[in-house]
Design an enzyme around this catalytic site. Structure first.
Site, PDB file in Angstrom:
ATOM      1  N   ASP A  13       0.819  -1.216   0.000  1.00 31.68           N
ATOM      2  CA  ASP A  13       0.000   0.000   0.000  1.00 31.68           C
ATOM      3  C   ASP A  13       0.853   1.267   0.000  1.00 31.68           C
ATOM      4  OD1 ASP A  13      -2.533  -1.310   0.117  1.00 31.68           O
ATOM      5  OD2 ASP A  13      -2.289  -1.618   2.272  1.00 31.68           O
ATOM      6  N   ARG A  93      -0.500   3.422  16.082  1.00 32.18           N
ATOM      7  CA  ARG A  93      -0.793   4.374  14.995  1.00 32.18           C
ATOM      8  C   ARG A  93      -0.619   5.843  15.363  1.00 32.18           C
ATOM      9  NH1 ARG A  93       0.647   0.887  11.494  1.00 32.18           N
ATOM     10  NH2 ARG A  93      -0.966  -0.312  10.446  1.00 32.18           N
ATOM     11  N   ASP A 122      -7.359   1.971  10.533  1.00 36.03           N
ATOM     12  CA  ASP A 122      -6.116   2.733  10.572  1.00 36.03           C
ATOM     13  C   ASP A 122      -6.223   4.103   9.909  1.00 36.03           C
ATOM     14  OD1 ASP A 122      -4.717   0.924  12.076  1.00 36.03           O
ATOM     15  OD2 ASP A 122      -3.995  -0.204  10.344  1.00 36.03           O
ATOM     16  N   SER A 169      -1.951  -9.660   5.132  1.00 39.81           N
ATOM     17  CA  SER A 169      -1.550  -8.325   5.523  1.00 39.81           C
ATOM     18  C   SER A 169      -1.176  -8.413   7.000  1.00 39.81           C
ATOM     19  CB  SER A 169      -2.716  -7.363   5.315  1.00 39.81           C
ATOM     20  OG  SER A 169      -2.462  -6.173   6.021  1.00 39.81           O
TER      21      SER A 169
HETATM   22  N1  ARG Z   1      -7.961  -5.020  13.651  1.00 38.07           N
HETATM   23  C1  ARG Z   1      -6.855  -4.388  14.236  1.00 38.07           C
HETATM   24  C2  ARG Z   1      -7.090  -2.928  14.415  1.00 38.07           C
HETATM   25  O1  ARG Z   1      -7.948  -2.383  13.812  1.00 38.07           O
HETATM   26  C3  ARG Z   1      -5.546  -4.668  13.521  1.00 38.07           C
HETATM   27  C4  ARG Z   1      -5.438  -4.199  12.119  1.00 38.07           C
HETATM   28  C5  ARG Z   1      -4.114  -4.664  11.623  1.00 38.07           C
HETATM   29  N2  ARG Z   1      -3.789  -4.347  10.263  1.00 38.07           N
HETATM   30  C6  ARG Z   1      -3.177  -5.195   9.421  1.00 38.07           C
HETATM   31  N3  ARG Z   1      -2.807  -4.740   8.252  1.00 38.07           N
HETATM   32  N4  ARG Z   1      -2.945  -6.428   9.691  1.00 38.07           N
HETATM   33  O2  ARG Z   1      -6.414  -2.300  15.199  1.00 38.07           O
END
Ligand code: ARG
Length: 388
Positions: A13, A93, A122, A169
């Site tokens: 990405d 984040r 995110d 991912s």
């Molecule tokens: N579901 C989790 C969150 O929203 C983790 C997301 C992780 N992203 C990934 N690309 N694996 O915080």
């Protein structure tokens, strides 16, 4: 000269964002910033190699200590968990976004960018922090509505090579590893063993017993050896992972409201959160525990939603810190075949008193008066219901 600073992970990405920011958005200079929150060394090296090829400059920020002391430790104090999800990606984040903003300020950039899609959480977490500045915000993948297949094609056209074995991912930091996508999108499909990196499928026969020292709500030692926070978490990940501890496979409600299937690994987090919750039960009053439970839940929701800049977050932390003044002592945890079990705890602030223990002959009869008033209203109501 238009300049943009991109939060860069080295993945698909964010890599396609670099040529997009030039070709589609017309930026002359793209600065890629990777924030080290404990992702694997090879990921960081890959990010550097790729950024040096694609971008105009690359900045690597080592934020591991910042992450542990200013994000993970407050999380432990708050028993940070959302619907059973050990907040991992979510807690990192805002920190990443803040470091990216700092570089943008220093470089006098016109814009900041991230590679999040318009589907996950995110994007909201990055946006929330980025929007605290007046810089322009760009999210190329979301704005152009790119699918993963389209990204792969675009990447290939721009000479960006990705190994095809990158099936999932994965987002990794020192606190947790999250795995999503591909066949895991089907909640009925069990994750193949190869999805896991931190936790063993087969645990050793002999358990390990750890003595974890807490001071004011944060872990400071293992087996009486004082450890730096970063090392302590790394060690617990290694030993917990060896025993197969800290796997989660769950359905989660994303901020946008839809359900997602998520798979995680987090050995140190499982051990430390269980131990912390346990010692809190020894030293906090019933009133404190009950109220803090609500505070912890709201704290975790704010983190999940990426709203850590809300003044409420600071206020909750102030409350939590006050309660943690007495959260000092030791917790004994047995690691055995995928389970971390608390088997003992001690604290100079324990609210446990021997006087009421089974083995002490005390004035049992004084409890009788209390019992007469206990549940008086409930009793009256029950009796009247029976009569009429
Ligand atoms: N579901 C989790 C969150 O929203 C983790 C997301 C992780 N992203 C990934 N690309 N694996 O915080």
């Amino acid at each position: 000269m238009k300049k943009v600073v991109l939060a860069y992970s080295g993945g698909l990405d964010t890599s396609v964002c670099i040529p997009l920011l030039r070709e589609h958005y017309g930026y002359d200079e793209v600065i890629a910033v990777t924030v080290d929150v404990g992702q694997p060394e090879e990921d960081l090296m890959e990010a550097r190699a790729r950024a040096e090829k694609l971008s105009d400059s690359f900045v690597l920020v080592d934020a591991k200590r910042d992450f542990v002391y200013n994000y993970i430790f407050p999380l432990i104090k708050a028993n940070g968990m959302y619907e059973g999800y050990v907040l991992g990606t979510a807690i990192a984040r805002p920190l990443i976004a803040r470091h990216v903003l700092a570089v943008a300020d220093r470089e006098g950039a016109d814009a900041v960018a991230h590679g999040c899609t318009g589907k996950g959480n995110d994007q909201l977490r990055f946006d929330a922090v980025f929007r605290t500045s007046s810089l322009k915000l760009i999210a190329p993948v979301r704005e152009l509505g790119l699918t993963r297949e389209e990204e792969k094609r675009y990447a290939a056209e721009h000479g960006i090579a990705f190994e095809s074995d990158k099936r999932w991912s994965v987002d990794e930091n020192i606190w947790s590893r999250s795995i999503e996508g591909s066949e895991l999108e089907d909640p009925g499909v069990s994750p193949p063993e190869s999805a896991f990196r931190w936790t063993a499928a087969i645990a050793p026969d002999t358990p390990d017993i750890l003595k974890i020292g807490f001071e004011h709500g944060v872990p400071v030692s293992i087996n009486d050896e004082v450890r730096d926070g970063v090392a302590l978490i790394k060690d617990l990940n290694a030993i917990g992972g060896k025993h197969g501890i800290g796997r989660t496979d769950m359905i989660e409600d994303r901020v946008l409201g839809y359900k997602a299937r998520e798979v995680y690994e987090h050995p140190a987090a499982t051990i430390l959160l269980d131990a912390h919750r346990d010692i809190e039960r020894l030293v906090l009053t019933r009133n404190e525990l009950r109220f803090k439970d609500m505070v912890d839940r709201t704290w975790s929701e704010l983190v999940y939603q990426g709203l850590v800049m809300d003044p409420l977050f600071d206020a909750l932390n102030a409350f939590i810190d006050k309660t943690q003044e007495r959260v000092t002592g030791y917790v004994y945890v047995k690691l055995d075949k995928g389970v971390a079990r608390v088997i003992g705890r001690e604290s100079p602030y324990a609210l446990y008193t021997k006087e009421v223990s089974f083995d002490v002959k005390g004035e049992q009869s004084i409890a009788e008066g209390y019992s007469m008033y206990h549940g008086l209203q409930s009793r009256l109501a029950a009796m009247k219901r029976r009569r009429y």
